[in-house]
Scaffold this motif. Structure first.
Motif, PDB file in Angstrom:
ATOM      1  N   MET A 156      66.128 -12.536  30.961  1.00 39.04           N
ATOM      2  CA  MET A 156      67.029 -11.404  30.834  1.00 39.04           C
ATOM      3  C   MET A 156      67.901 -11.277  32.070  1.00 39.04           C
ATOM      4  O   MET A 156      67.428 -11.427  33.175  1.00 39.04           O
ATOM      5  CB  MET A 156      66.231 -10.122  30.704  1.00 39.04           C
ATOM      6  N   GLU A 157      69.134 -10.970  31.850  1.00 42.17           N
ATOM      7  CA  GLU A 157      70.031 -10.793  32.992  1.00 42.17           C
ATOM      8  C   GLU A 157      70.181  -9.308  33.304  1.00 42.17           C
ATOM      9  O   GLU A 157      70.075  -8.455  32.436  1.00 42.17           O
ATOM     10  CB  GLU A 157      71.381 -11.450  32.717  1.00 42.17           C
ATOM     11  N   ASN A 158      70.412  -9.022  34.558  1.00 40.89           N
ATOM     12  CA  ASN A 158      70.601  -7.641  34.997  1.00 40.89           C
ATOM     13  C   ASN A 158      72.027  -7.221  34.645  1.00 40.89           C
ATOM     14  O   ASN A 158      72.987  -7.770  35.150  1.00 40.89           O
ATOM     15  CB  ASN A 158      70.356  -7.536  36.506  1.00 40.89           C
ATOM     16  N   SER A 159      72.167  -6.254  33.764  1.00 41.49           N
ATOM     17  CA  SER A 159      73.498  -5.849  33.304  1.00 41.49           C
ATOM     18  C   SER A 159      73.975  -4.566  33.973  1.00 41.49           C
ATOM     19  O   SER A 159      74.800  -3.854  33.438  1.00 41.49           O
ATOM     20  CB  SER A 159      73.485  -5.663  31.782  1.00 41.49           C
ATOM     21  N   LYS A 160      73.441  -4.277  35.159  1.00 44.25           N
ATOM     22  CA  LYS A 160      73.837  -3.085  35.886  1.00 44.25           C
ATOM     23  C   LYS A 160      75.286  -3.236  36.347  1.00 44.25           C
ATOM     24  O   LYS A 160      75.641  -4.194  37.017  1.00 44.25           O
ATOM     25  CB  LYS A 160      72.921  -2.887  37.094  1.00 44.25           C
ATOM     26  N   LYS A 161      76.115  -2.275  35.965  1.00 48.01           N
ATOM     27  CA  LYS A 161      77.537  -2.327  36.309  1.00 48.01           C
ATOM     28  C   LYS A 161      77.755  -1.820  37.734  1.00 48.01           C
ATOM     29  O   LYS A 161      77.201  -0.798  38.117  1.00 48.01           O
ATOM     30  CB  LYS A 161      78.337  -1.455  35.329  1.00 48.01           C
ATOM     31  N   VAL A 162      78.551  -2.532  38.489  1.00 44.91           N
ATOM     32  CA  VAL A 162      78.892  -2.122  39.848  1.00 44.91           C
ATOM     33  C   VAL A 162      80.183  -1.314  39.782  1.00 44.91           C
ATOM     34  O   VAL A 162      81.201  -1.794  39.303  1.00 44.91           O
ATOM     35  CB  VAL A 162      79.063  -3.351  40.773  1.00 44.91           C
ATOM     36  N   VAL A 163      80.108  -0.065  40.248  1.00 45.18           N
ATOM     37  CA  VAL A 163      81.263   0.828  40.232  1.00 45.18           C
ATOM     38  C   VAL A 163      81.848   0.865  41.639  1.00 45.18           C
ATOM     39  O   VAL A 163      81.128   1.118  42.602  1.00 45.18           O
ATOM     40  CB  VAL A 163      80.843   2.256  39.797  1.00 45.18           C
ATOM     41  N   PRO A 164      83.152   0.617  41.784  1.00 44.85           N
ATOM     42  CA  PRO A 164      83.766   0.675  43.117  1.00 44.85           C
ATOM     43  C   PRO A 164      83.620   2.080  43.724  1.00 44.85           C
ATOM     44  O   PRO A 164      83.644   3.084  43.008  1.00 44.85           O
ATOM     45  CB  PRO A 164      85.244   0.372  42.851  1.00 44.85           C
ATOM     46  N   ILE A 165      83.476   2.138  45.032  1.00 43.50           N
ATOM     47  CA  ILE A 165      83.282   3.413  45.737  1.00 43.50           C
ATOM     48  C   ILE A 165      84.366   4.417  45.383  1.00 43.50           C
ATOM     49  O   ILE A 165      84.083   5.590  45.157  1.00 43.50           O
ATOM     50  CB  ILE A 165      83.201   3.178  47.265  1.00 43.50           C
ATOM     51  N   TRP A 166      85.621   3.983  45.326  1.00 50.42           N
ATOM     52  CA  TRP A 166      86.724   4.922  45.092  1.00 50.42           C
ATOM     53  C   TRP A 166      86.737   5.485  43.671  1.00 50.42           C
ATOM     54  O   TRP A 166      87.498   6.379  43.367  1.00 50.42           O
ATOM     55  CB  TRP A 166      88.071   4.294  45.434  1.00 50.42           C
ATOM     56  N   GLU A 167      85.871   4.977  42.792  1.00 48.43           N
ATOM     57  CA  GLU A 167      85.763   5.508  41.436  1.00 48.43           C
ATOM     58  C   GLU A 167      84.514   6.370  41.238  1.00 48.43           C
ATOM     59  O   GLU A 167      84.364   7.002  40.204  1.00 48.43           O
ATOM     60  CB  GLU A 167      85.745   4.355  40.417  1.00 48.43           C
ATOM     61  N   LYS A 168      83.633   6.392  42.226  1.00 47.29           N
ATOM     62  CA  LYS A 168      82.396   7.152  42.100  1.00 47.29           C
ATOM     63  C   LYS A 168      82.648   8.637  42.347  1.00 47.29           C
ATOM     64  O   LYS A 168      83.499   9.013  43.148  1.00 47.29           O
ATOM     65  CB  LYS A 168      81.358   6.651  43.107  1.00 47.29           C
ATOM     66  N   VAL A 169      81.878   9.468  41.688  1.00 50.51           N
ATOM     67  CA  VAL A 169      81.956  10.914  41.880  1.00 50.51           C
ATOM     68  C   VAL A 169      81.178  11.303  43.129  1.00 50.51           C
ATOM     69  O   VAL A 169      81.633  12.119  43.928  1.00 50.51           O
ATOM     70  CB  VAL A 169      81.407  11.664  40.644  1.00 50.51           C
ATOM     71  N   THR A 170      79.993  10.709  43.302  1.00 50.67           N
ATOM     72  CA  THR A 170      79.172  10.972  44.483  1.00 50.67           C
ATOM     73  C   THR A 170      78.857   9.671  45.204  1.00 50.67           C
ATOM     74  O   THR A 170      78.826   8.600  44.590  1.00 50.67           O
ATOM     75  CB  THR A 170      77.849  11.674  44.104  1.00 50.67           C
ATOM     76  N   LEU A 171      78.619   9.789  46.496  1.00 47.56           N
ATOM     77  CA  LEU A 171      78.326   8.635  47.335  1.00 47.56           C
ATOM     78  C   LEU A 171      77.025   8.867  48.095  1.00 47.56           C
ATOM     79  O   LEU A 171      76.711  10.007  48.450  1.00 47.56           O
ATOM     80  CB  LEU A 171      79.450   8.417  48.365  1.00 47.56           C
ATOM     81  N   THR A 172      76.307   7.798  48.366  1.00 47.29           N
ATOM     82  CA  THR A 172      75.158   7.892  49.263  1.00 47.29           C
ATOM     83  C   THR A 172      75.702   8.036  50.687  1.00 47.29           C
ATOM     84  O   THR A 172      76.898   7.823  50.928  1.00 47.29           O
ATOM     85  CB  THR A 172      74.284   6.634  49.182  1.00 47.29           C
ATOM     86  N   LEU A 173      74.840   8.369  51.629  1.00 44.62           N
ATOM     87  CA  LEU A 173      75.285   8.458  53.021  1.00 44.62           C
ATOM     88  C   LEU A 173      75.866   7.126  53.498  1.00 44.62           C
ATOM     89  O   LEU A 173      76.882   7.101  54.188  1.00 44.62           O
ATOM     90  CB  LEU A 173      74.125   8.871  53.934  1.00 44.62           C
ATOM     91  N   GLU A 174      75.224   6.039  53.109  1.00 46.39           N
ATOM     92  CA  GLU A 174      75.690   4.712  53.538  1.00 46.39           C
ATOM     93  C   GLU A 174      77.062   4.393  52.943  1.00 46.39           C
ATOM     94  O   GLU A 174      77.928   3.855  53.622  1.00 46.39           O
ATOM     95  CB  GLU A 174      74.670   3.636  53.145  1.00 46.39           C
ATOM     96  N   GLU A 175      77.258   4.731  51.659  1.00 43.81           N
ATOM     97  CA  GLU A 175      78.562   4.501  51.025  1.00 43.81           C
ATOM     98  C   GLU A 175      79.633   5.380  51.658  1.00 43.81           C
ATOM     99  O   GLU A 175      80.741   4.917  51.927  1.00 43.81           O
ATOM    100  CB  GLU A 175      78.482   4.791  49.527  1.00 43.81           C
ATOM    101  N   ALA A 176      79.304   6.650  51.914  1.00 43.04           N
ATOM    102  CA  ALA A 176      80.261   7.565  52.532  1.00 43.04           C
ATOM    103  C   ALA A 176      80.625   7.102  53.935  1.00 43.04           C
ATOM    104  O   ALA A 176      81.780   7.211  54.352  1.00 43.04           O
ATOM    105  CB  ALA A 176      79.700   8.984  52.564  1.00 43.04           C
ATOM    106  N   ALA A 177      79.662   6.566  54.666  1.00 43.58           N
ATOM    107  CA  ALA A 177      79.923   6.052  56.014  1.00 43.58           C
ATOM    108  C   ALA A 177      80.875   4.855  55.957  1.00 43.58           C
ATOM    109  O   ALA A 177      81.838   4.782  56.722  1.00 43.58           O
ATOM    110  CB  ALA A 177      78.610   5.658  56.691  1.00 43.58           C
ATOM    111  N   ALA A 178      80.628   3.944  55.039  1.00 38.51           N
ATOM    112  CA  ALA A 178      81.502   2.774  54.893  1.00 38.51           C
ATOM    113  C   ALA A 178      82.897   3.192  54.440  1.00 38.51           C
ATOM    114  O   ALA A 178      83.899   2.657  54.912  1.00 38.51           O
ATOM    115  CB  ALA A 178      80.893   1.790  53.892  1.00 38.51           C
ATOM    116  N   TYR A 179      82.965   4.164  53.556  1.00 40.10           N
ATOM    117  CA  TYR A 179      84.237   4.641  52.986  1.00 40.10           C
ATOM    118  C   TYR A 179      85.083   5.374  54.017  1.00 40.10           C
ATOM    119  O   TYR A 179      86.296   5.231  54.045  1.00 40.10           O
ATOM    120  CB  TYR A 179      83.910   5.553  51.807  1.00 40.10           C
TER     121      TYR A 179
END
Length: 68
Positions: free
Chosen positions: A1-24
């Motif tokens: 089975m393949e992992n079908s988890k979709k990667v959403v770009p940061i600028w399209e996310k509604v909320t960010l983790t601390l790490e994502e917000a720091a990078a952004y």
């Protein structure tokens, strides 16, 4: 089975983790943690113990302030 988890770009996310917000935003994770510990912080949302940054409100905060 393949992992079908979709990667959403940061600028399209509604909320960010601390790490994502720091990078952004180029603001350090420790500084973001300190800022979001304030109970008056308008751009943080808590999901249990998980702290998420509301991206649009965070962008607004950055654009309206000259220092953090």
């Amino acid at each position: 089975m393949e992992n079908s988890k979709k990667v959403v770009p940061i600028w399209e996310k509604v909320t960010l983790t601390l790490e994502e917000a720091a990078a952004y935003s180029n603001v350090g994770v420790n500084r973001l943690r300190e800022m979001t510990n304030d109970p008056r912080c308008k751009y943080v949302i808590w999901c249990g113990n998980k702290r998420l940054i509301k991206r649009k409100e965070f962008e607004k905060f950055i654009s309206e302030n000259v220092e953090m």
